[in-house]
Design a protein around this motif. Sequence first.
Motif, mmCIF file in Angstrom:
data_model
loop_
_atom_site.group_PDB
_atom_site.id
_atom_site.type_symbol
_atom_site.label_atom_id
_atom_site.label_comp_id
_atom_site.label_asym_id
_atom_site.label_seq_id
_atom_site.Cartn_x
_atom_site.Cartn_y
_atom_site.Cartn_z
ATOM 1 N N PHE A 109 0.847 -1.181 0.000
ATOM 2 C CA PHE A 109 0.000 0.000 0.000
ATOM 3 C C PHE A 109 0.889 1.240 0.000
ATOM 4 O O PHE A 109 2.029 1.221 0.475
ATOM 5 N N TRP A 110 0.347 2.326 -0.565
ATOM 6 C CA TRP A 110 1.102 3.552 -0.775
ATOM 7 C C TRP A 110 0.397 4.704 -0.073
ATOM 8 O O TRP A 110 -0.827 4.826 -0.129
ATOM 9 N N GLN A 111 1.195 5.553 0.582
ATOM 10 C CA GLN A 111 0.668 6.745 1.225
ATOM 11 C C GLN A 111 1.253 7.982 0.546
ATOM 12 O O GLN A 111 2.457 8.047 0.272
ATOM 13 N N LYS A 112 0.377 8.937 0.292
ATOM 14 C CA LYS A 112 0.791 10.151 -0.396
ATOM 15 C C LYS A 112 1.265 11.187 0.608
ATOM 16 O O LYS A 112 0.566 11.500 1.581
ATOM 17 N N SER A 113 2.455 11.727 0.370
ATOM 18 C CA SER A 113 3.016 12.734 1.262
ATOM 19 C C SER A 113 2.499 14.118 0.902
ATOM 20 O O SER A 113 1.820 14.303 -0.116
ATOM 21 N N GLU A 114 2.822 15.093 1.728
ATOM 22 C CA GLU A 114 2.399 16.469 1.452
ATOM 23 C C GLU A 114 3.023 17.005 0.171
ATOM 24 O O GLU A 114 2.447 17.866 -0.491
ATOM 25 N N SER A 115 4.198 16.498 -0.188
ATOM 26 C CA SER A 115 4.858 16.947 -1.413
ATOM 27 C C SER A 115 4.254 16.330 -2.667
ATOM 28 O O SER A 115 4.578 16.726 -3.780
ATOM 29 N N GLY A 116 3.368 15.335 -2.484
ATOM 30 C CA GLY A 116 2.725 14.693 -3.627
ATOM 31 C C GLY A 116 3.350 13.377 -4.034
ATOM 32 O O GLY A 116 2.817 12.676 -4.894
ATOM 33 N N SER A 117 4.475 13.009 -3.430
ATOM 34 C CA SER A 117 5.118 11.735 -3.743
ATOM 35 C C SER A 117 4.465 10.605 -2.946
ATOM 36 O O SER A 117 3.790 10.841 -1.940
ATOM 37 N N TYR A 118 4.687 9.365 -3.394
ATOM 38 C CA TYR A 118 4.081 8.206 -2.743
ATOM 39 C C TYR A 118 5.156 7.372 -2.041
ATOM 40 O O TYR A 118 6.228 7.114 -2.608
ATOM 41 N N GLU A 119 4.860 6.945 -0.817
ATOM 42 C CA GLU A 119 5.762 6.089 -0.060
ATOM 43 C C GLU A 119 5.128 4.706 0.052
ATOM 44 O O GLU A 119 3.978 4.567 0.474
ATOM 45 N N GLU A 120 5.900 3.684 -0.318
ATOM 46 C CA GLU A 120 5.380 2.320 -0.364
ATOM 47 C C GLU A 120 5.652 1.568 0.930
ATOM 48 O O GLU A 120 6.741 1.640 1.496
ATOM 49 N N SER A 121 4.635 0.828 1.393
ATOM 50 C CA SER A 121 4.786 -0.113 2.497
ATOM 51 C C SER A 121 4.426 -1.501 1.972
ATOM 52 O O SER A 121 3.304 -1.714 1.499
ATOM 53 N N VAL A 122 5.359 -2.423 2.019
ATOM 54 C CA VAL A 122 5.155 -3.762 1.466
ATOM 55 C C VAL A 122 4.523 -4.658 2.526
ATOM 56 O O VAL A 122 5.075 -4.834 3.622
ATOM 57 N N ILE A 123 3.361 -5.214 2.193
ATOM 58 C CA ILE A 123 2.687 -6.146 3.095
ATOM 59 C C ILE A 123 3.271 -7.538 2.940
ATOM 60 O O ILE A 123 3.528 -8.246 3.911
ATOM 61 N N ARG A 124 3.491 -7.936 1.674
ATOM 62 C CA ARG A 124 4.073 -9.254 1.383
ATOM 63 C C ARG A 124 4.903 -9.135 0.113
ATOM 64 O O ARG A 124 4.387 -8.730 -0.931
ATOM 65 N N ASN A 125 6.194 -9.480 0.214
ATOM 66 C CA ASN A 125 7.102 -9.383 -0.927
ATOM 67 C C ASN A 125 7.207 -10.747 -1.595
ATOM 68 O O ASN A 125 8.030 -11.584 -1.219
ATOM 69 N N GLU A 126 6.353 -10.960 -2.601
ATOM 70 C CA GLU A 126 6.270 -12.274 -3.247
ATOM 71 C C GLU A 126 5.536 -12.131 -4.578
ATOM 72 O O GLU A 126 4.584 -11.355 -4.695
ATOM 73 N N ALA A 127 5.983 -12.868 -5.565
ATOM 74 C CA ALA A 127 5.300 -12.845 -6.858
ATOM 75 C C ALA A 127 3.930 -13.501 -6.749
ATOM 76 O O ALA A 127 3.713 -14.400 -5.938
ATOM 77 N N GLY A 128 2.993 -13.028 -7.579
ATOM 78 C CA GLY A 128 1.697 -13.690 -7.670
ATOM 79 C C GLY A 128 0.542 -12.987 -7.004
ATOM 80 O O GLY A 128 -0.577 -13.520 -7.004
ATOM 81 N N ALA A 129 0.756 -11.787 -6.424
ATOM 82 C CA ALA A 129 -0.370 -11.042 -5.846
ATOM 83 C C ALA A 129 -1.355 -10.717 -6.955
ATOM 84 O O ALA A 129 -1.027 -10.023 -7.910
ATOM 85 N N GLN A 130 -2.570 -11.209 -6.847
ATOM 86 C CA GLN A 130 -3.481 -11.214 -7.990
ATOM 87 C C GLN A 130 -4.746 -10.386 -7.781
ATOM 88 O O GLN A 130 -5.160 -9.639 -8.657
ATOM 89 N N TRP A 131 -5.357 -10.515 -6.614
ATOM 90 C CA TRP A 131 -6.687 -9.929 -6.431
ATOM 91 C C TRP A 131 -6.951 -9.759 -4.947
ATOM 92 O O TRP A 131 -6.739 -10.692 -4.168
ATOM 93 N N ALA A 132 -7.397 -8.585 -4.528
ATOM 94 C CA ALA A 132 -7.645 -8.313 -3.117
ATOM 95 C C ALA A 132 -9.070 -7.807 -2.914
ATOM 96 O O ALA A 132 -9.588 -7.047 -3.732
ATOM 97 N N ILE A 133 -9.689 -8.243 -1.821
ATOM 98 C CA ILE A 133 -11.026 -7.784 -1.454
ATOM 99 C C ILE A 133 -10.971 -7.260 -0.021
ATOM 100 O O ILE A 133 -10.694 -8.025 0.915
ATOM 101 N N PRO A 134 -11.212 -5.953 0.193
ATOM 102 C CA PRO A 134 -11.216 -5.403 1.555
ATOM 103 C C PRO A 134 -12.468 -5.841 2.306
ATOM 104 O O PRO A 134 -13.567 -5.853 1.749
ATOM 105 N N GLN A 135 -12.305 -6.162 3.595
ATOM 106 C CA GLN A 135 -13.435 -6.583 4.414
ATOM 107 C C GLN A 135 -13.027 -6.511 5.873
ATOM 108 O O GLN A 135 -11.996 -7.060 6.270
#
Length: 512
Positions: free
Chosen positions: A274-300
């Motif tokens: 997930f990415w958070q937008k800073s006041e300068s307009g740039s995006y900072e990434e936080s990796v939840i899981r570092n692995e190939a194959g992330a395909q589809w997510a449903i929030p709940q």
Amino acid sequence: MRIPSFFQLFLAYSLLLELACTSTGEVASEEQLAQTHCGSCHAFPKPDLLDRATWQESVLPQMALRMGIAPSNINDPKIQQAYYHLTETGLYPRPALISTEDWEKIVQFYDSLAPESLPVISDSLPITHQFLPHQPEKKLPPAVTCVYFHHEMQQMLVADHTQGQLLTIDSEWEALQLVPQTKLISYIQALPSNQPDQSSLLITYLGENIRPEDRPSGEVAEVILTKDTTLSYQKLDLPNLPRVTQALYIDLVGDTIPELLTCSFGYLSGRLSFWQKSESGSYEESVIRNEAGAQWAIPQDVNEDGKMDLFVLWGQGDERIALYENQGEGTFEEKMLLCFPPSYGSSYFELADFDDDGQLDILYTCGDNADYSTVLKPYHGVYIFRNQGDLQFEQTYFFPMNGAYRAIARDFDQDGDLDIAAVSFFADYTHRPEEGFVYLEHNGSFQFQASTLPIQELGRWITLDAGDLDQDGDLDLVLGNCSTAGGFDRTLDQQWKEGSPYVILENTHIPS
């Protein structure tokens, strides 16, 4: 639980093979090695999941490379390509993870127990009267990669890469070219809009190639539009997105400011972030899981603690559906829900309450058949896993469907329960071409009546969505034709390329 008779035979055959595994100490030793090494990074693949030739010529050589062993067919162009890719990315194991002697025992285990061929689905499907197909004007060979019904606009959006356009289909079933595109669209999210005559979209671009790759060519853009024109287009500055399959805004931190969640499928490398937008307009990434194959997510919000959790489908080896429980402050705890062998080719899932018990069940399809084992598989199809409570899911329904790619749950016949519409991208076009589209009418208690339409020559269906296009009170369907993608069965290739980008299935239900 309803299982077709041919599949009961298949399961019985599998049981006999399992009994044979323990008939001698030698085979048991080989099985133990296979369990240890082939089940260490994904669900253990039993020998009966594939035919002997596919194990020998394709899958086992690819697995050998991932263990640092040079297979006997190392001069095969596909094997060489995989070898160079692994070495270039530093993923080729040095030293090897297994001795040559032990690897040969694993090869012998699969070679001795794999069947010569897999069971074939032979039953035919009746024609449904629920839908009436309409084919629009034919244009260039279509390459539709995304279909999405926009509820505010009351229009179906169709992304056709060949035309380089995002098309809209209105209530008169007229198509209008709306947003120019240079890359393949994989997902669309409708965003809130303060203007009654305007709509906002978040568009996810897979990249330049539909096949899995690690090049960071994925993109995400925000678009503001009216029903007939694009007002603004802004690409987000998100670096290094390899084959991003989905991006969506969702408040994960709990500060009422939505973060941007991305599923990067990649090939050998990918991640859930997930990415958070800073006041300068740039995006900072936080990796939840570092692995190939992330395909589809449903929030709940599963545990109703006010923090959004994530159901995520993973492919590309370690296939599974996992829950990421939000621990707060941008941290998540992974809980495994369902695991599948790599040959399943997990393609899509939805959450839906099929038995009206207040708990969300899982509708799942598997059928991605473009990797190392391109043979028809009797376990490909549409599955329902019933929610037993406490996040325990049990398989309750299976419909065999070669190459099943997407299924959606809606009340199409308006009788109060959820039916299923599904498409296949790798159907058995020679013997069972009608399975490219299947309608599963729910008759209660997880009993479904399967039917189809004779539309297999109109397109090769990769995706679909539902919405009341003609505004008559019921849900219609639009199926996307991706005629330009590869596949091992090209029986209807010419017809697909001469077909339309999409077909409209008008719901003919007459309310009582």
